[in-house]
Motif scaffolding. Structure first.
Motif, PDB file in Angstrom:
ATOM      1  N   TYR A 185     -17.502 -11.799   4.257  1.00 58.81           N
ATOM      2  CA  TYR A 185     -17.930 -13.164   4.493  1.00 58.81           C
ATOM      3  C   TYR A 185     -17.279 -13.450   6.055  1.00 58.81           C
ATOM      4  CZ  TYR A 185     -17.215 -18.429   4.242  1.00 58.81           C
ATOM      5  OH  TYR A 185     -17.376 -19.610   4.527  1.00 58.81           O
ATOM      6  N   CYS A 186     -18.388 -14.007   6.788  1.00 62.40           N
ATOM      7  CA  CYS A 186     -18.135 -14.168   8.088  1.00 62.40           C
ATOM      8  C   CYS A 186     -19.052 -15.366   8.353  1.00 62.40           C
ATOM      9  CB  CYS A 186     -18.554 -12.927   9.030  1.00 62.40           C
ATOM     10  SG  CYS A 186     -18.231 -13.082  10.774  1.00 62.40           S
ATOM     11  N   VAL A 187     -18.256 -16.502   8.723  1.00 66.21           N
ATOM     12  CA  VAL A 187     -18.889 -17.654   9.082  1.00 66.21           C
ATOM     13  C   VAL A 187     -18.420 -18.287  10.417  1.00 66.21           C
ATOM     14  CG1 VAL A 187     -19.341 -19.965   8.063  1.00 66.21           C
ATOM     15  CG2 VAL A 187     -19.388 -18.108   6.559  1.00 66.21           C
ATOM     16  N   TYR A 188     -19.017 -19.158  11.083  1.00 66.54           N
ATOM     17  CA  TYR A 188     -18.714 -19.834  12.349  1.00 66.54           C
ATOM     18  C   TYR A 188     -18.810 -21.261  12.023  1.00 66.54           C
ATOM     19  CZ  TYR A 188     -19.630 -15.616  14.796  1.00 66.54           C
ATOM     20  OH  TYR A 188     -19.403 -13.965  14.921  1.00 66.54           O
ATOM     21  N   ALA A 247     -14.538 -27.624  19.770  1.00 67.21           N
ATOM     22  CA  ALA A 247     -13.692 -27.103  18.930  1.00 67.21           C
ATOM     23  C   ALA A 247     -14.444 -26.278  18.075  1.00 67.21           C
ATOM     24  CB  ALA A 247     -13.115 -28.313  18.386  1.00 67.21           C
ATOM     25  N   LYS A 248     -14.177 -25.039  17.695  1.00 62.18           N
ATOM     26  CA  LYS A 248     -14.671 -24.118  16.726  1.00 62.18           C
ATOM     27  C   LYS A 248     -13.618 -23.449  15.868  1.00 62.18           C
ATOM     28  CE  LYS A 248     -18.685 -23.162  20.051  1.00 62.18           C
ATOM     29  NZ  LYS A 248     -19.300 -22.203  21.080  1.00 62.18           N
ATOM     30  N   LEU A 249     -14.321 -22.672  14.792  1.00 68.29           N
ATOM     31  CA  LEU A 249     -13.415 -21.657  13.987  1.00 68.29           C
ATOM     32  C   LEU A 249     -14.320 -20.583  13.708  1.00 68.29           C
ATOM     33  CD1 LEU A 249     -11.533 -23.750  11.498  1.00 68.29           C
ATOM     34  CD2 LEU A 249     -10.471 -22.617  12.849  1.00 68.29           C
ATOM     35  N   LYS A 250     -13.733 -19.380  13.517  1.00 66.46           N
ATOM     36  CA  LYS A 250     -14.262 -18.116  12.979  1.00 66.46           C
ATOM     37  C   LYS A 250     -13.522 -17.669  11.962  1.00 66.46           C
ATOM     38  CE  LYS A 250     -15.757 -13.444  14.015  1.00 66.46           C
ATOM     39  NZ  LYS A 250     -16.008 -12.587  14.993  1.00 66.46           N
ATOM     40  N   ILE A 266      -8.481 -15.576  10.814  1.00 71.12           N
ATOM     41  CA  ILE A 266      -9.145 -16.806  11.325  1.00 71.12           C
ATOM     42  C   ILE A 266      -8.799 -17.038  12.973  1.00 71.12           C
ATOM     43  CG2 ILE A 266      -9.087 -19.305  11.008  1.00 71.12           C
ATOM     44  CD1 ILE A 266      -7.738 -18.478   8.255  1.00 71.12           C
ATOM     45  N   HIS A 267      -9.974 -17.286  13.765  1.00 71.87           N
ATOM     46  CA  HIS A 267      -9.902 -17.484  15.041  1.00 71.87           C
ATOM     47  C   HIS A 267      -9.819 -19.127  15.366  1.00 71.87           C
ATOM     48  CE1 HIS A 267      -9.847 -13.287  16.154  1.00 71.87           C
ATOM     49  NE2 HIS A 267     -10.886 -12.954  15.260  1.00 71.87           N
ATOM     50  N   PHE A 268      -8.828 -19.766  15.790  1.00 72.08           N
ATOM     51  CA  PHE A 268      -9.109 -21.139  16.289  1.00 72.08           C
ATOM     52  C   PHE A 268      -9.409 -21.189  17.695  1.00 72.08           C
ATOM     53  CE2 PHE A 268      -6.048 -20.568  12.528  1.00 72.08           C
ATOM     54  CZ  PHE A 268      -6.360 -21.654  11.718  1.00 72.08           C
ATOM     55  N   GLN A 269     -10.191 -22.539  17.965  1.00 70.05           N
ATOM     56  CA  GLN A 269     -10.344 -22.859  19.192  1.00 70.05           C
ATOM     57  C   GLN A 269     -10.079 -24.347  19.279  1.00 70.05           C
ATOM     58  OE1 GLN A 269     -13.836 -21.325  21.273  1.00 70.05           O
ATOM     59  NE2 GLN A 269     -13.906 -23.354  22.585  1.00 70.05           N
TER      60      GLN A 269
END
Length: 348
Positions: free
Chosen positions: A88-91, A114-117, A154-157
């Motif tokens: 599973y890979c979602v932006y 703001a984004k999340l991956k 989980i990458h947070f921006q």
């Protein structure tokens, strides 16, 4: 500073302020480690490894994260899941970075960056034995030291360019599951969307008299009228939609005629009525009551032309322009309201 969530496999230096800020946003009941975190002004960056190996678990975690952080994200894009690495890979993007479909300006659009991956890596694979034609499980050969314990990354921006807890932002949040279930129950009990919302707000005020002002301004706990109408049309409007298929039209007519035998005694206040035994014949007493009601409206309009004149004109313009299915739907909704208070019809 709580350092229990720091990753022991990564050598990144994390300042106490960044660690505290990131921990405050994450669900407390989840098992995770923080690999990196940095805080510069209003911008919070970080990487978290989550102990979750299923797509359902990640989606559940995402709901809990949005509930606790008061942030709402939408799917920006999905990376195709191919090969033997990703499950599973979602932006994700902030909901205040809307995709405008026309030149109409959106009130909540701020082009928020703001984004999340979120990426879930596979921990094992099914390998086929060509000799025996069977499958056997094989563990992942990834060199990532976090696998297989923490397969989710989980990458947070989190660099929002708008406030998080203001009234305008809270009014744009997604409606919660509990509020949705209550509104659906009211609609099934013959409420109109507007009366269902009024009844819901009344119950909310009784349950939380001290917090009602704040809860009623948060769409997660108290939906708006437009959302109630969309929910109504999604679940209940198909009964009145027109169909180009003649067979479907005949089925709808048959269903309506079958319901007439039940509706006529309730409407005319009699246990036995002429025509009730024959569903194809409209009750004469029902027609008589309808004509009497029309005469009553005409007399009231003659006595008060200023008040009834514009209302009758608007009623006729709308009614004459409606299709049969739309007119049935409008009459049905009008029949389910009683003075604008609670639109409940008793079938007893």
């Amino acid at each position: 500073m709580d350092r229990s969530h720091l990753c022991t496999l990564c050598n990144h230096e994390i300042c106490p302020e960044s660690l505290t800020a990131l921990v405050a946003l994450l669900p407390s009941d989840s098992d995770y480690v923080i690999c990196s975190a940095s805080n510069s002004g209003d911008e919070l960056m970080g990487t978290v490894r989550l102990k979750c190996s299923t797509v359902e678990g990640v989606k559940s975690w995402m709901k809990e994260f949005q509930l606790k952080s008061l942030m709402t994200f939408r799917i920006l894009g999905k990376k195709p899941v191919m090969g033997q690495k990703s499950l599973y890979c979602v932006y994700f993007r902030c909901m205040h970075n809307t995709r405008l479909k026309s030149d109409k300006l959106s009130s909540k659009n701020t082009n928020c960056p703001a984004k999340l991956k979120i990426r879930v890596q596979k921990t094992e694979f099914q390998r086929k034995n060509r000799t025996s034609n069977t499958f056997s499980a094989r563990l992942s050969q990834s060199r990532d030291p976090h696998i297989p314990v923490y397969p989710t990354t989980i990458h947070f921006q989190l660099n929002h360019n708008h406030p998080i807890e203001t009234a305008d932002v809270l009014r744009s949040r997604d409606v919660g599951d509990e509020a949705k279930a209550k509104i659906l129950t009211l609609l099934r009990n013959h409420h109109t969307p507007s009366s269902a919302l009024r009844a819901f707000k009344s119950d909310l005020q009784k349950e939380h008299p001290d917090r009602y002002t704040s809860l009623s301004g948060d769409r997660f706990y108290c939906p708006d009228l437009h959302w109630c109408y969309r929910l109504y049309y999604k679940h209940f409007s198909q009964k009145y939609e027109s169909s180009s298929n003649s067979a479907d039209i005949e089925d709808d007519k048959t269903a309506d005629n079958e319901n007439l035998e039940v509706l006529c005694p309730r409407l005319i206040g009699a246990e036995e009525t002429v025509g009730a035994e024959n569903p194809k014949v409209l009750c004469p007493l029902l027609i008589e009551r309808y004509m009497s009601f029309q005469s009553k409206i005409i007399e009231m309009a003659k006595n008060d032309p200023i008040g009834f004149g514009p209302a009758m004109e608007a009623y006729l313009q709308q009614g004459e322009a409606m299709s049969t299915s739309s007119l049935l739907s409008a009459m049905h909704c009008f029949g389910l309201t009683n003075g604008g208070e609670v639109g409940v019809v008793s079938y007893e």
